[in-house]
Write an enzyme that holds these catalytic residues in place. Structure first.
Site, PDB file in Angstrom:
ATOM      1  CE  LYS A  10       0.672   1.560   4.616  1.00 14.88           C
ATOM      2  NZ  LYS A  10       1.836   2.337   5.030  1.00 14.88           N
ATOM      3  CG  ASP A 141      -1.226   0.263   8.297  1.00 19.51           C
ATOM      4  OD1 ASP A 141      -1.545   1.477   8.642  1.00 19.51           O
ATOM      5  OD2 ASP A 141      -0.331   0.367   8.055  1.00 19.51           O
TER       6      ASP A 141
HETATM    7  C1  LIG Z   1       1.469   4.932  10.611  1.00 27.09           C
HETATM    8  C2  LIG Z   1       1.391   4.158  10.058  1.00 27.09           C
HETATM    9  C3  LIG Z   1       0.444   4.099   8.468  1.00 27.09           C
HETATM   10  O1  LIG Z   1       0.332   3.106   7.710  1.00 27.09           O
HETATM   11  O2  LIG Z   1       2.513   3.858   8.939  1.00 27.09           O
HETATM   12  P1  LIG Z   1       3.553   2.668   8.959  1.00 27.09           P
HETATM   13  O3  LIG Z   1       3.506   1.328   9.182  1.00 27.09           O
HETATM   14  O4  LIG Z   1       2.941   1.972   7.504  1.00 27.09           O
HETATM   15  O5  LIG Z   1       5.056   3.003   7.950  1.00 27.09           O
HETATM   16  C4  LIG Z   1       0.498   2.582  10.416  1.00 27.09           C
HETATM   17  O6  LIG Z   1      -0.909   2.953  10.253  1.00 27.09           O
HETATM   18  C5  LIG Z   1       1.279   2.344  11.713  1.00 27.09           C
HETATM   19  O7  LIG Z   1       0.794   0.343  11.603  1.00 27.09           O
HETATM   20  P2  LIG Z   1       1.546  -0.478  12.190  1.00 27.09           P
HETATM   21  O8  LIG Z   1       3.002  -0.373  11.811  1.00 27.09           O
HETATM   22  O9  LIG Z   1       1.325  -1.723  12.359  1.00 27.09           O
HETATM   23  O10 LIG Z   1       2.120   0.020  13.554  1.00 27.09           O
HETATM   24  P3  LIG Z   1       1.721  -0.794  15.225  1.00 27.09           P
HETATM   25  O11 LIG Z   1       1.927  -2.371  14.969  1.00 27.09           O
HETATM   26  O12 LIG Z   1      -0.028  -1.291  15.216  1.00 27.09           O
HETATM   27  O13 LIG Z   1       1.888  -0.053  15.929  1.00 27.09           O
HETATM   28  C6  LIG Z   1       3.862   0.494  16.071  1.00 27.09           C
HETATM   29  C7  LIG Z   1       3.877   1.247  17.271  1.00 27.09           C
HETATM   30  O14 LIG Z   1       3.609   2.580  16.875  1.00 27.09           O
HETATM   31  C8  LIG Z   1       2.599   3.805  17.923  1.00 27.09           C
HETATM   32  N1  LIG Z   1       1.812   3.495  17.077  1.00 27.09           N
HETATM   33  C9  LIG Z   1       1.222   3.226  15.795  1.00 27.09           C
HETATM   34  C10 LIG Z   1      -0.131   4.068  15.153  1.00 27.09           C
HETATM   35  C11 LIG Z   1      -0.285   4.430  15.724  1.00 27.09           C
HETATM   36  N2  LIG Z   1      -1.245   5.115  14.576  1.00 27.09           N
HETATM   37  N3  LIG Z   1       0.087   5.593  16.449  1.00 27.09           N
HETATM   38  C12 LIG Z   1       1.343   5.700  16.464  1.00 27.09           C
HETATM   39  O15 LIG Z   1       1.614   5.689  17.657  1.00 27.09           O
HETATM   40  C13 LIG Z   1       3.013   2.807  18.363  1.00 27.09           C
HETATM   41  O16 LIG Z   1       3.891   3.418  19.615  1.00 27.09           O
HETATM   42  C14 LIG Z   1       2.546   1.333  18.813  1.00 27.09           C
HETATM   43  O17 LIG Z   1       3.409   0.866  19.865  1.00 27.09           O
END
Ligand SMILES: C[C@@](CO)(OP(=O)(O)O)[C@H](O)COP(=O)(O)OP(=O)(O)OC[C@H]1O[C@@H](n2ccc(N)nc2=O)[C@H](O)[C@@H]1O
Ligand SMILES: Nc1ncnc2c1ncn2[C@@H]1O[C@H](COP(=O)(O)OP(=O)(O)O)[C@@H](O)[C@H]1O
Length: 286
Positions: A10, A141
């Site tokens: 994505k 996500d």
């Molecule tokens: C911000 C995004 C946008 O797409 O970044 P990417 O991971 O795709 O780069 C995502 O929602 C990321 O989702 P994901 O990578 O699944 O994050 P998670 O495992 O749920 O969270 C990892 C950590 O990031 C922080 N976290 C995550 C999501 C959020 N909305 N706020 C946060 O502060 C928290 O500290 C959490 O413990």
């Protein structure tokens, strides 16, 4: 019977942070679109009661792998007991193409593909809403990949409104670094006070990702790749990085720029799609 399922990447076409929840999670406004490019999962449902991933990922223990965690979550779901196998299990093989920690959502997409595919193969009969709810416990996500429609996401990513952004061509460049999401979210300089706006308003304004200046500051490779692409086309960071993408109206334009890329830049050209390739496969399987 062995089945092959796509696990697409994505892009976050824009990403703003409007505040934080009491538990520290960031409240986002982001626009998700799928890529017609990603990993492949091969899944053989078996009646052994055991889920096996036969292609381990370097640095990720099997029990931490989102593929195994998603399969176990579904296997233990009360409704999964009603499925066509008395002892539901699966052998799973992963062909990884999406870089880990790349902001392309590879791990979340793998989890979503496992939930959707095993729900179909085991005949659990859960609907997409229930699968998305299960998926949210694995990562913010996962729900958008389960639902399979390009979407405007709010909350921590779980409040989804279907959207239809233009299906452009993208040159996605993969800086050779893995960016951990918490590193970006922990930086005090991250802009966390964007005003909450409607999708209509956001679509009229230039798209931005507030994580981009933080990722450029922490990771020289992100800065280097983005600076190069910006000379040719509008370009941004996806998610919390590390990948960056340049957008084009035609495949030819995107390929021409990739051909000129310096030796240190690795990337691919693909189209943005508003229906996930996973759901195209699911429609064909039914
Ligand atoms: C911000 C995004 C946008 O797409 O970044 P990417 O991971 O795709 O780069 C995502 O929602 C990321 O989702 P994901 O990578 O699944 O994050 P998670 O495992 O749920 O969270 C990892 C950590 O990031 C922080 N976290 C995550 C999501 C959020 N909305 N706020 C946060 O502060 C928290 O500290 C959490 O413990
Ligand atoms: N099946 C999987 N594929 C990718 N990463 C996984 C998987 N299972 C667990 N992970 C872990 O999740 C982290 C984030 O991976 P990924 O989703 O690819 O990145 P991003 O969220 O930046 O797009 C990885 O660094 C890895 O430790």
């Amino acid at each position: 019977m062995i089945h092959r399922w796509p696990s697409p990447g994505k892009l976050n076409l824009f990403l703003y942070i409007t505040g934080r929840r009491a538990d520290g999670y960031h409240l986002l406004q982001t626009l998700f679109q799928f890529l017609d490019y990603g990993d492949q999962l091969t899944i053989e449902p078996v009646n052994t009661g055991v889920v096996r991933l036969l292609t381990p990922l370097p640095g990720v223990a099997a029990e931490d792998n989102l593929i195994v965690r998603a399969a176990e979550l579904l296997r233990r779901h009360p409704l999964a007991a009603k499925n066509k196998f008395s002892r539901p299990g699966a052998d799973i093989w992963l062909e990884k193409r999406l870089p880990m920690g790349g902001g392309l959502g590879g791990g979340s997409s793998n989890a979503a593909t496992v939930l959707v595919a095993l729900n179909n193969l085991w005949q659990c009969g859960l609907d997409n809403m229930e699968l998305a709810r299960l998926g949210l416990s694995l990562g913010a996500d996962v729900p958008v990949f389960v639902r399979g429609r390009a979407a405007f996401a709010e909350g921590i990513g779980e409040i989804l409104t279907p959207a239809s952004p233009p299906e452009k061509w993208y040159l996605v460049a993969m800086p050779p670094v893995s960016v951990s999401t918490p590193v970006i979210f922990a930086d005090p300089a991250l802009k966390r006070d964007s005003p909450a706006r409607s999708l209509e308003t956001l679509l009229r304004e230039p798209f931005q990702n507030v994580c981009e200046p933080i990722a450029r500051k922490h990771f020289y490779e992100v800065e280097q790749h983005l600076s190069w692409l910006l000379e040719y086309a509008p370009s941004r960071l996806t998610g919390t990085g590390a990948c960056v993408f340049a957008e084009f109206d035609t495949e030819t334009d995107a390929r021409q720029v990739l051909e000129q890329a310096p030796a240190w830049m690795h990337g691919f050209v693909t189209r943005g799609v508003n229906v996930s390739p996973l759901h195209d496969t699911l429609a064909g399987a039914n």
